[in-house]
Design an enzyme around this catalytic site. Structure first.
Site, mmCIF file in Angstrom:
data_model
loop_
_atom_site.group_PDB
_atom_site.id
_atom_site.type_symbol
_atom_site.label_atom_id
_atom_site.label_comp_id
_atom_site.label_asym_id
_atom_site.label_seq_id
_atom_site.Cartn_x
_atom_site.Cartn_y
_atom_site.Cartn_z
ATOM 1 N N VAL A 135 -5.241 3.051 7.534
ATOM 2 C CA VAL A 135 -6.195 3.294 8.623
ATOM 3 C C VAL A 135 -5.522 2.988 9.968
ATOM 4 C CG1 VAL A 135 -8.367 2.507 9.653
ATOM 5 C CG2 VAL A 135 -8.183 2.727 7.159
ATOM 6 N N ASN A 167 0.857 -1.181 0.000
ATOM 7 C CA ASN A 167 0.000 0.000 0.000
ATOM 8 C C ASN A 167 0.890 1.226 0.000
ATOM 9 O OD1 ASN A 167 -2.632 -1.210 0.077
ATOM 10 N ND2 ASN A 167 -2.072 -1.918 2.103
ATOM 11 N N ARG A 218 0.505 4.328 0.626
ATOM 12 C CA ARG A 218 -0.224 5.441 1.269
ATOM 13 C C ARG A 218 -0.211 5.218 2.781
ATOM 14 N NH1 ARG A 218 -4.289 2.196 2.964
ATOM 15 N NH2 ARG A 218 -4.990 0.637 1.484
#
Ligand code: ADP
Length: 458
Positions: free
Chosen positions: A306, A301, A303
């Site tokens: 969460v 990922n 980014r």
């Protein structure tokens, strides 16, 4: 308007537009304020009353509730950045955070995208090519098809070679969608048709690849950070095995399954993978770990995630600040970070856990947020807040931190029992029941754990 705090670094951005909503938009605004950077919130008409709009220095309405016409609308976002003179865009997670075109258009408009370059997103955002990149970097991957499958026949051949059970996965997949477990050849055609239809509708891309289904694995991911000068470090792991339908519900760091040796091997593999593409920014390399502590790359990922707060809490590090500093060209220290203490995150979703986690949007009439030592709540909601039905159902993240896992669970139970949300159903009763589960408390679980969980105790 709140007062701005410290003086900015000479390389630092002056103003950041946050192309997102909800708790992550607020999370980014908070760090910007601490860094002395001005912020621009964007919002759809459904989010007019959201806290991120109130806490930013400026706010721009970008359209009606559907994401396609607001949070995914690239020309409108770029126009909002231009009118407000923002010199960078933080995309948060979801929405456009791993969209190579958005990253490219930001670059072309002289706006720094606080995330991966278009090239890195292309190489890592697409799961099939990410696997090829990792193989080249010497990172272990789950055995499977060599890139995308062209036909059911080809898929069946690969499956016969790697042996059932297998998992068919959408190359553009996310959030557990576009995936099918196949136990035998006669299930192949149906899985193929339904996964492709689902992926085409959700991601506009029905490319599929096949993997050996790793039985009873743990999902353990390594947080990494790279700068513009080729340094990459890791910040230890998160265990995200507590999932429902491949969607994470509870995350913790460190993993109760981790050993020093495994962390060293997984950390080195994650760094090798990220270094192979000259990765810049924070990112996560997700692995499946089997019972023999063999691990396999699953996806990267590019980014913020969460679940990033659990890492922040065990290494005392603001990951959003690091993301912004790296994007501004400030070098990282280059050393790896090992955990001290234990942190856990429960996702508080507006869903009814007694009714198959059905989304339950509506108005929050009463809200009491827990506090006290070692308790952190990241949320954009307040009493009177209307949860729009248009977006995901997460309304808060409850994070606890303590010296040991046992104390962390005790604290989580205490904090959950103080958390009052009235007006909508939430996942709080589920989390309370989970904290009482003997297997969970013993750290004895895999990604299959919730399939056999007794929801009647919720
Ligand atoms: P998404 O991007 O949709 O979250 P991932 O590739 O991260 O998809 O996979 C999500 C979850 O699906 C994993 O955490 C794991 O539980 C399960 N999964 C994915 N691939 C495999 C596999 N090869 N074997 C077993 N479980 C898998």
């Amino acid at each position: 308007m709140l007062a701005s705090l410290p003086l900015p670094h000479p390389l630092m951005f002056n103003k950041i537009l946050i192309a997102n909503r909800g708790e992550i938009a607020l999370r980014v605004i908070r760090t910007c304020r601490e860094m002395g950077i001005k912020t621009v919130a964007v919002y759809s008409t459904a989010d007019k009353e959201s806290l991120h709009v109130r806490f930013a220095d400026e706010a721009v309405c970008i359209g009606p509730p559907p994401s396609r016409q607001s949070y995914l609308n690239i020309p409108t976002l770029i126009a909002a950045a231009e009118i407000t003179n923002a010199d960078a865009i933080h995309p948060g997670y979801g929405f456009l955070s791993e969209n190579a075109e958005f990253s490219r258009i930001c670059q072309e408009n002289g706006i720094k995208f606080i995330g991966a370059s278009p090239d890195m997103i292309n190489r890592m955002g697409d799961k099939a090519s990410a696997k090829a990149t990792m193989i080249a970097a010497g990172v272990p991957v789950v055995p499977g098809s060599d890139g995308l499958l062209q036909s059911v026949e080809q898929g069946k051949k690969v499956a016969a070679k790697i042996k059932y059970p297998v998992i068919l996965k959408a190359t553009a997949g996310g959030g557990g969608r576009g995936m099918r477990i196949i136990n035998a050849e006669d299930e192949f055609q149906h899985a193929w048709d339904s996964a492709r239809t689902e992926a085409a509708a959700a991601f506009g891309n029905d490319g599929m690849y096949l993997e050996k289904y790793v039985e009873e694995p743990r999902h353990i991911e390594i947080q990494i950070c790279g700068d513009q000068y080729g340094h990459v470090c890791h910040l230890s792991e998160r265990d995200c095995s507590i999932q429902r339908r491949h969607q994470k519900l509870v995350e913790e760091a460190p993993s109760p399954f981790m050993t020093d040796d495994l962390r060293e091997r997984m950390g080195a593999a994650a760094i090798a993978g990220a270094a192979a593409i000259g990765y810049e920014g924070v990112g996560t390399i997700e692995f499946l770990v089997d019972k023999n502590r063999d691990f396999y790359f699953m996806e990267m990922n590019t980014r913020i995630q969460v679940e990033h707060p659990v890492t922040e809490e065990i290494i005392n590090y603001d990951l959003i600040k690091e993301q912004i500093k790296v994007a501004a060209g400030i070098p990282i220290s280059g050393r790896n970070y090992l955990p001290t203490g234990h942190a856990m995150e429960c996702r508080i979703n507006a869903e009814d856990p007694r009714a198959g986690f059905r989304p339950a949007p509506g108005r929050i009439t009463t809200l009491h947020i827990p506090g006290g030592h070692g308790v952190r709540v990241d949320t954009h909601v307040y009493a009177g807040y209307q949860i729009p039905p248009n977006y995901d159902s997460m309304i808060a993240k409850l994070i606890t931190v303590a010296q040991t896992r046992e104390e962390c669970i005790v604290k989580m139970k205490r904090a959950l029992s103080e958390f009052v949300v009235e007006g909508v159903k939430t996942t709080i009763p589920f989390h309370l029941a989970l904290m009482d589960s003997e297997d969970f408390k013993a750290g004895n679980f895999t990604t299959k754990f919730l399939e056999s969980f007794d929801f009647s105790v919720v």
